[in-house]
Write a protein that holds these residues in place. Sequence first.
Motif, short mmCIF file in Angstrom:
data_model
loop_
_atom_site.label_atom_id
_atom_site.label_comp_id
_atom_site.label_asym_id
_atom_site.label_seq_id
_atom_site.Cartn_x
_atom_site.Cartn_y
_atom_site.Cartn_z
N THR A 139 0.82 -1.21 0.00
CA THR A 139 0.00 0.00 0.00
C THR A 139 0.85 1.27 0.00
O THR A 139 0.43 2.30 -0.49
CB THR A 139 -0.94 0.06 1.23
N GLU A 140 2.06 1.17 0.58
CA GLU A 140 2.93 2.33 0.71
C GLU A 140 4.33 2.09 0.15
O GLU A 140 4.85 2.91 -0.59
CB GLU A 140 3.01 2.73 2.20
N GLY A 141 4.90 0.96 0.49
CA GLY A 141 6.28 0.67 0.11
C GLY A 141 6.53 0.67 -1.39
O GLY A 141 7.54 1.21 -1.86
N LEU A 142 5.62 0.06 -2.16
CA LEU A 142 5.81 -0.04 -3.61
C LEU A 142 5.97 1.31 -4.30
O LEU A 142 6.69 1.44 -5.29
CB LEU A 142 4.63 -0.80 -4.25
N ALA A 143 5.29 2.32 -3.78
CA ALA A 143 5.31 3.65 -4.41
C ALA A 143 6.71 4.26 -4.41
O ALA A 143 6.98 5.19 -5.19
CB ALA A 143 4.33 4.58 -3.70
N HIS A 144 7.59 3.75 -3.55
CA HIS A 144 8.95 4.29 -3.49
C HIS A 144 9.90 3.59 -4.46
O HIS A 144 11.06 3.98 -4.59
CB HIS A 144 9.50 4.16 -2.06
N HIS A 145 9.40 2.56 -5.13
CA HIS A 145 10.27 1.76 -6.00
C HIS A 145 9.94 1.86 -7.49
O HIS A 145 10.70 1.36 -8.31
CB HIS A 145 10.19 0.28 -5.58
N MET A 146 8.82 2.48 -7.82
CA MET A 146 8.40 2.50 -9.23
C MET A 146 7.42 3.63 -9.48
O MET A 146 6.87 4.19 -8.52
CB MET A 146 7.77 1.15 -9.58
N PRO A 147 7.21 4.02 -10.74
CA PRO A 147 6.21 5.04 -11.04
C PRO A 147 4.86 4.63 -10.46
O PRO A 147 4.46 3.46 -10.58
CB PRO A 147 6.17 5.06 -12.57
N ALA A 148 4.17 5.58 -9.82
CA ALA A 148 2.94 5.23 -9.11
C ALA A 148 1.79 6.16 -9.49
O ALA A 148 2.01 7.34 -9.80
CB ALA A 148 3.17 5.28 -7.60
N CYS A 149 0.57 5.61 -9.43
CA CYS A 149 -0.62 6.42 -9.71
C CYS A 149 -1.80 5.86 -8.93
O CYS A 149 -1.74 4.75 -8.40
CB CYS A 149 -0.93 6.42 -11.21
N ALA A 150 -2.85 6.64 -8.87
CA ALA A 150 -4.10 6.20 -8.24
C ALA A 150 -4.97 5.51 -9.28
O ALA A 150 -5.07 5.96 -10.42
CB ALA A 150 -4.84 7.40 -7.66
N GLY A 151 -5.62 4.42 -8.86
CA GLY A 151 -6.61 3.78 -9.72
C GLY A 151 -7.91 4.57 -9.67
O GLY A 151 -8.03 5.56 -8.96
#
Length: 394
Positions: free
Chosen positions: A154-166
Amino acid sequence: MAWKTLDDMDLNGKRVLVRVDINVPVADGIVTDATRIERIVPTVNDILAKGGKPLLIAHFGRPKGKVVLDMSLRVPLPALEAALGRSVAFIETLEGAENPTAEVEAAEVALLENIRFHPGEEKNDAEFAARLAKLGDVFCSDAFSAAHRAHASTEGLAHHMPACAGRLMQAELEALEGALGQPVRPVVAVVGGAKVSTKLELLGNLVEKVDHLVIGGGMANTFLAAQGIDVGKSLCEHDMTDTASEILTKASAAGCDIVLPADVVVAAEFKANAENAVVANDACPADQMILDAGPAAVEKISTILDGAKTLIWNGPLGAFEIEPFDTATNSAAQKAAQLSKAGSLTSVAGGGDTVAALNQAGAAADFTYISTAGGAFLEWMEGKTLPGVAALQG
C-alpha cells in the motif's frame, strides 16, 4: 492534490501492479457482498484498454504473515472473475509470479495469492517491497480502504516504481477532498453511533471544518448528559461528559453549530416495535431509554440540509437496526438523497453502519458518493495523513 491517475501513465506493454481491496464478506465459501470487487472493475478495464497487463495484489482476512488456507484469495476468485467478465490467472506464490507459467503469461489479468501471507507485507519491509516491485513496471494503488496502513503493497511499492491512483482511489480522494478539503459551504456533518470515545478525534476535527454538526445515536445521549440532562437508562458514556463539554466549547469558539435532538423517542426495552413515546430531550423517564431522535429533531435536520451545499455522513441517528427506531435515520437520509439527486447538495458518506443504514433507507443510490472504506474514511475525516495516499504524492 499532487498525485497521478491512470490518465497520466503510459501503460502500453507495461506490467501494472494493482493494489486492490477484495476483502469481502463470505459465508460458507460464497461471497455475500461483492461491492468492493465490483468497484475495482473500472480500474482493471482501463489498464487493459491502455495496453497494460494488470497483476492484482490484495489481502483477505488477517493471516498475520502465515499461510492460512481459509484466507486464500481462491475464495473470492470466482466472484472476481464474474465481476470482470473474464478469467483470471491465479498465482499461488511469489516465486510463481517471479517465474510465471505459460498460462499466467497468456492471461490478460492475474491475481497473486494473499499478500498478507508474507510477514514482510505488514512490516512494510523494504526488501520485500523491492522484491514485489520487480514484478511490474508501474504501481497502481486502488485500495483507499487500506491506505491508512503503511504496508509494503500500500505504501512501500510507491517508493520503488512510477505510481498512480486507480479509478476507485481517485474517486475516493476527489470525493473526500470535495467534502472536507475545499468544500462548498455551508457544510453539514452528521455523526452518529454508540460511543463518543470512538469518535473523539473525528468530532474534534469536524468542529473546525463544518458549519453544522448533527450528533445522533448513543453519542447524542452523552452530549445531553454533559448539559445536565437525565437520560434515564439510555446508552450513555457518563465518564465522557467532560470531554463532550470540551467539544461543545471548542465548537462554539469555531462558530460550529452543534445540533442535538430537541425531542427523542423513548422505550422501556430495546426490541422491535416496543411500546414507545416521543418526549422532550429532558423528559426521558428514569426507567426508559432513548432509542431515536424525534420528529422535531428530524424536521430541524431537514431544514439545515435544505440550506446546505455539502454533507458528510458517518453513523446512524438512532437504533436503526430495529423498527420503529430507524425512523429518524431513514427520514434524514431520504431528505439528503432527494437534495443530492436534485443537484443542490453534494453528499459523501462512509463507515460500515452508515452504508447499511443508507441502504436500508433506500437512500444510498442517490448520495453523491458512498465510500467503501471503513477505517481509512474515518482517519481521513479525523484529519490524519494516510500513508498510502502520502506515498502517491511523493
